[in-house]
Scaffold this motif. Sequence first.
Motif, PDB file in Angstrom:
ATOM      1  N   GLU A  85       0.826  -1.208   0.000  1.00 23.99           N
ATOM      2  CA  GLU A  85       0.000   0.000   0.000  1.00 23.99           C
ATOM      3  C   GLU A  85       0.863   1.261   0.000  1.00 23.99           C
ATOM      4  OE1 GLU A  85      -3.545   2.299   0.114  1.00 23.99           O
ATOM      5  OE2 GLU A  85      -3.129   0.203  -0.420  1.00 23.99           O
ATOM      6  N   LEU A  86       2.003   1.207   0.691  1.00 28.32           N
ATOM      7  CA  LEU A  86       2.905   2.352   0.767  1.00 28.32           C
ATOM      8  C   LEU A  86       3.794   2.475  -0.463  1.00 28.32           C
ATOM      9  CD1 LEU A  86       3.926   1.855   4.494  1.00 28.32           C
ATOM     10  CD2 LEU A  86       2.691   3.855   3.609  1.00 28.32           C
ATOM     11  N   GLY A  87       3.818   1.437  -1.283  1.00 27.90           N
ATOM     12  CA  GLY A  87       4.667   1.452  -2.457  1.00 27.90           C
ATOM     13  C   GLY A  87       6.127   1.202  -2.153  1.00 27.90           C
ATOM     14  N   PHE A  88       6.398   0.482  -1.046  1.00 19.90           N
ATOM     15  CA  PHE A  88       7.766   0.174  -0.643  1.00 19.90           C
ATOM     16  C   PHE A  88       8.148  -1.209  -1.188  1.00 19.90           C
ATOM     17  CE2 PHE A  88       7.322   2.740   3.578  1.00 19.90           C
ATOM     18  CZ  PHE A  88       7.395   3.933   2.861  1.00 19.90           C
ATOM     19  N   ALA A  89       9.090  -1.249  -2.105  1.00 16.83           N
ATOM     20  CA  ALA A  89       9.541  -2.539  -2.637  1.00 16.83           C
ATOM     21  C   ALA A  89      10.278  -3.332  -1.572  1.00 16.83           C
ATOM     22  CB  ALA A  89      10.429  -2.325  -3.855  1.00 16.83           C
ATOM     23  N   ALA A  90      11.133  -2.645  -0.823  1.00 16.39           N
ATOM     24  CA  ALA A  90      11.898  -3.264   0.264  1.00 16.39           C
ATOM     25  C   ALA A  90      12.210  -2.189   1.296  1.00 16.39           C
ATOM     26  CB  ALA A  90      13.176  -3.906  -0.251  1.00 16.39           C
ATOM     27  N   VAL A  91      12.303  -2.604   2.562  1.00 13.09           N
ATOM     28  CA  VAL A  91      12.500  -1.633   3.638  1.00 13.09           C
ATOM     29  C   VAL A  91      13.565  -2.100   4.615  1.00 13.09           C
ATOM     30  CG1 VAL A  91      10.129  -0.765   3.596  1.00 13.09           C
ATOM     31  CG2 VAL A  91      10.694  -2.714   5.066  1.00 13.09           C
ATOM     32  N   ASP A  92      14.025  -1.152   5.410  1.00 14.58           N
ATOM     33  CA  ASP A  92      14.743  -1.486   6.632  1.00 14.58           C
ATOM     34  C   ASP A  92      13.652  -1.817   7.652  1.00 14.58           C
ATOM     35  OD1 ASP A  92      17.457  -0.866   5.757  1.00 14.58           O
ATOM     36  OD2 ASP A  92      16.764   1.205   5.688  1.00 14.58           O
ATOM     37  N   LEU A  93      13.581  -3.078   8.041  1.00 14.21           N
ATOM     38  CA  LEU A  93      12.516  -3.555   8.918  1.00 14.21           C
ATOM     39  C   LEU A  93      13.045  -3.661  10.344  1.00 14.21           C
ATOM     40  CD1 LEU A  93       9.585  -4.582   9.020  1.00 14.21           C
ATOM     41  CD2 LEU A  93      10.476  -6.894   8.606  1.00 14.21           C
ATOM     42  N   VAL A  94      12.301  -3.068  11.275  1.00 14.15           N
ATOM     43  CA  VAL A  94      12.711  -3.027  12.675  1.00 14.15           C
ATOM     44  C   VAL A  94      11.549  -3.490  13.533  1.00 14.15           C
ATOM     45  CG1 VAL A  94      13.674  -1.594  14.519  1.00 14.15           C
ATOM     46  CG2 VAL A  94      14.155  -1.013  12.120  1.00 14.15           C
ATOM     47  N   GLY A  95      11.821  -4.341  14.513  1.00 11.12           N
ATOM     48  CA  GLY A  95      10.762  -4.791  15.401  1.00 11.12           C
ATOM     49  C   GLY A  95      11.247  -4.931  16.823  1.00 11.12           C
ATOM     50  N   HIS A  96      10.358  -4.663  17.767  1.00 11.83           N
ATOM     51  CA  HIS A  96      10.661  -4.847  19.188  1.00 11.83           C
ATOM     52  C   HIS A  96       9.631  -5.782  19.804  1.00 11.83           C
ATOM     53  CE1 HIS A  96      10.129  -3.572  23.525  1.00 11.83           C
ATOM     54  NE2 HIS A  96      11.374  -4.029  23.492  1.00 11.83           N
ATOM     55  N   ASP A  97      10.091  -6.712  20.644  1.00 11.50           N
ATOM     56  CA  ASP A  97       9.197  -7.617  21.358  1.00 11.50           C
ATOM     57  C   ASP A  97       8.367  -8.398  20.326  1.00 11.50           C
ATOM     58  OD1 ASP A  97       8.050  -8.223  24.236  1.00 11.50           O
ATOM     59  OD2 ASP A  97       6.284  -7.800  23.010  1.00 11.50           O
ATOM     60  N   TRP A  98       7.037  -8.387  20.408  1.00 12.81           N
ATOM     61  CA  TRP A  98       6.235  -9.097  19.417  1.00 12.81           C
ATOM     62  C   TRP A  98       6.477  -8.552  18.014  1.00 12.81           C
ATOM     63  CZ3 TRP A  98       3.807 -13.232  18.020  1.00 12.81           C
ATOM     64  CH2 TRP A  98       3.289 -14.117  18.975  1.00 12.81           C
ATOM     65  N   ILE A 101       9.241 -10.479  16.597  1.00 13.54           N
ATOM     66  CA  ILE A 101       8.855 -11.802  16.104  1.00 13.54           C
ATOM     67  C   ILE A 101       8.262 -11.693  14.701  1.00 13.54           C
ATOM     68  CG2 ILE A 101       7.291 -13.745  16.453  1.00 13.54           C
ATOM     69  CD1 ILE A 101       7.643 -13.310  19.478  1.00 13.54           C
ATOM     70  N   VAL A 102       7.356 -10.742  14.513  1.00 11.50           N
ATOM     71  CA  VAL A 102       6.768 -10.544  13.191  1.00 11.50           C
ATOM     72  C   VAL A 102       7.849 -10.186  12.178  1.00 11.50           C
ATOM     73  CG1 VAL A 102       5.157  -9.168  11.831  1.00 11.50           C
ATOM     74  CG2 VAL A 102       4.529  -9.881  14.141  1.00 11.50           C
ATOM     75  N   ALA A 103       8.782  -9.336  12.580  1.00 13.17           N
ATOM     76  CA  ALA A 103       9.862  -8.928  11.676  1.00 13.17           C
ATOM     77  C   ALA A 103      10.741 -10.116  11.288  1.00 13.17           C
ATOM     78  CB  ALA A 103      10.698  -7.839  12.331  1.00 13.17           C
ATOM     79  N   TRP A 104      11.042 -11.005  12.241  1.00 12.94           N
ATOM     80  CA  TRP A 104      11.816 -12.211  11.916  1.00 12.94           C
ATOM     81  C   TRP A 104      11.087 -13.042  10.867  1.00 12.94           C
ATOM     82  CZ3 TRP A 104      16.702 -12.934  12.946  1.00 12.94           C
ATOM     83  CH2 TRP A 104      17.285 -12.436  14.108  1.00 12.94           C
ATOM     84  N   TYR A 105       9.793 -13.201  11.045  1.00 11.19           N
ATOM     85  CA  TYR A 105       9.006 -13.992  10.093  1.00 11.19           C
ATOM     86  C   TYR A 105       9.002 -13.350   8.704  1.00 11.19           C
ATOM     87  CZ  TYR A 105       6.907 -17.831  12.733  1.00 11.19           C
ATOM     88  OH  TYR A 105       6.701 -19.009  13.417  1.00 11.19           O
ATOM     89  N   VAL A 106       8.803 -12.044   8.667  1.00 13.89           N
ATOM     90  CA  VAL A 106       8.797 -11.357   7.369  1.00 13.89           C
ATOM     91  C   VAL A 106      10.148 -11.509   6.684  1.00 13.89           C
ATOM     92  CG1 VAL A 106       8.604  -9.124   6.225  1.00 13.89           C
ATOM     93  CG2 VAL A 106       7.011  -9.713   8.056  1.00 13.89           C
ATOM     94  N   ALA A 107      11.224 -11.328   7.432  1.00 10.52           N
ATOM     95  CA  ALA A 107      12.563 -11.422   6.851  1.00 10.52           C
ATOM     96  C   ALA A 107      12.870 -12.830   6.357  1.00 10.52           C
ATOM     97  CB  ALA A 107      13.608 -10.980   7.872  1.00 10.52           C
ATOM     98  N   ALA A 108      12.410 -13.852   7.095  1.00 12.93           N
ATOM     99  CA  ALA A 108      12.686 -15.232   6.707  1.00 12.93           C
ATOM    100  C   ALA A 108      11.852 -15.669   5.509  1.00 12.93           C
ATOM    101  CB  ALA A 108      12.429 -16.164   7.882  1.00 12.93           C
ATOM    102  N   LEU A 109      10.593 -15.244   5.473  1.00  9.36           N
ATOM    103  CA  LEU A 109       9.668 -15.729   4.447  1.00  9.36           C
ATOM    104  C   LEU A 109       9.577 -14.807   3.234  1.00  9.36           C
ATOM    105  CD1 LEU A 109       6.772 -16.935   6.783  1.00  9.36           C
ATOM    106  CD2 LEU A 109       8.708 -18.256   5.902  1.00  9.36           C
ATOM    107  N   HIS A 110       9.948 -13.549   3.408  1.00  5.67           N
ATOM    108  CA  HIS A 110       9.874 -12.578   2.312  1.00  5.67           C
ATOM    109  C   HIS A 110      11.166 -11.759   2.251  1.00  5.67           C
ATOM    110  CE1 HIS A 110       5.518 -13.306   1.850  1.00  5.67           C
ATOM    111  NE2 HIS A 110       5.491 -13.367   3.172  1.00  5.67           N
ATOM    112  N   PRO A 111      12.307 -12.398   2.079  1.00  6.88           N
ATOM    113  CA  PRO A 111      13.579 -11.669   2.132  1.00  6.88           C
ATOM    114  C   PRO A 111      13.717 -10.593   1.057  1.00  6.88           C
ATOM    115  CG  PRO A 111      13.892 -13.884   1.267  1.00  6.88           C
ATOM    116  CD  PRO A 111      12.498 -13.831   1.813  1.00  6.88           C
ATOM    117  N   ASP A 112      12.979 -10.738  -0.037  1.00  2.20           N
ATOM    118  CA  ASP A 112      13.043  -9.740  -1.104  1.00  2.20           C
ATOM    119  C   ASP A 112      12.429  -8.411  -0.683  1.00  2.20           C
ATOM    120  OD1 ASP A 112      10.619 -11.323  -1.090  1.00  2.20           O
ATOM    121  OD2 ASP A 112       9.993 -10.218  -2.877  1.00  2.20           O
ATOM    122  N   ARG A 113      11.626  -8.408   0.386  1.00  2.91           N
ATOM    123  CA  ARG A 113      10.981  -7.181   0.844  1.00  2.91           C
ATOM    124  C   ARG A 113      11.750  -6.503   1.977  1.00  2.91           C
ATOM    125  NH1 ARG A 113       5.797  -6.912  -1.187  1.00  2.91           N
ATOM    126  NH2 ARG A 113       6.203  -4.660  -0.966  1.00  2.91           N
TER     127      ARG A 113
END
Length: 269
Positions: A85-98, A101-113
């Motif tokens: 929706e934001l038009g971001f092909a790939a980002v610097d993804l940062v997560g704290h606590d839960w 966890i979501v960020a780990w999943y996104v990075a593992a399953l969608h590394p291209d993003r």
Amino acid sequence: MQISVGDLTFDADRYGTPGDRPALLLHGFPETSASWRDVAIRMADAGRDVVVPNQRGYSPGARPSGTDAYRIDLLVADVIGMLDELGFAAVDLVGHDWGSIVAWYVAALHPDRVRTLTAVSVPHPAAFGWAIREDEDQKKRSEYMTLFRQPGKAEDLLLEDDARRLIAMFSGAADPTIVSQHLPVVGRRDTLTAALEWYRAMTRDFADLPSVEVPTTYVWGNQDTAVGRAAAERCAQHVTGPYEFVELSVSHWVPEDDPDRLADEILAR
């Protein structure tokens, strides 16, 4: 700002200038997007376009009912939907606590993003899951999850006596007044129930996540009462890409305890 993903609408804060290098910051429990304010300002000053959403359950327009609506695959899909929706092909993804966890999943399953990953406090789920099973110290630290997974009882205990126990969760913070930023949101029973559904939707295969190949920084506070050293140090075994482990002398609430250092670590990648 608001971000629409399917029939959900997420409230979000945006810092910096659209078109600059994008970053998405994901908060944890029992916090809100406000936990990232100081970090996001520092990143925006350094030329980053930073978006910080209130995640599923925390945004009024993204608060479906029922435990099944908070499965990890749906939380991951929320992030991918936001990026689209934001038009971001790939980002610097940062997560704290839960959010970590979501960020780990996104990075593992969608590394291209994911251009880079910065995970704060909670290590790779496989490392965390191992510690919960095998490390006696971590078992004790994680006992609170048993309560959180009990519908009704958890809400009653956390909200009674003017949310005394919920407020006490922030007692280790360098500035315990940070609770004033989050309590107006998570101190409401409907929001708290939705936030606790994240714990209730966890399944036994929670830790069955592949290793992460994107450049990763894991930041852990050695005064964290929820995540012990065994889990933190095991994290490296589940990252195959460039990896850095940063240990700080702070509590679990790293984004608020040391926002300048955390921003520096994110910007260094």
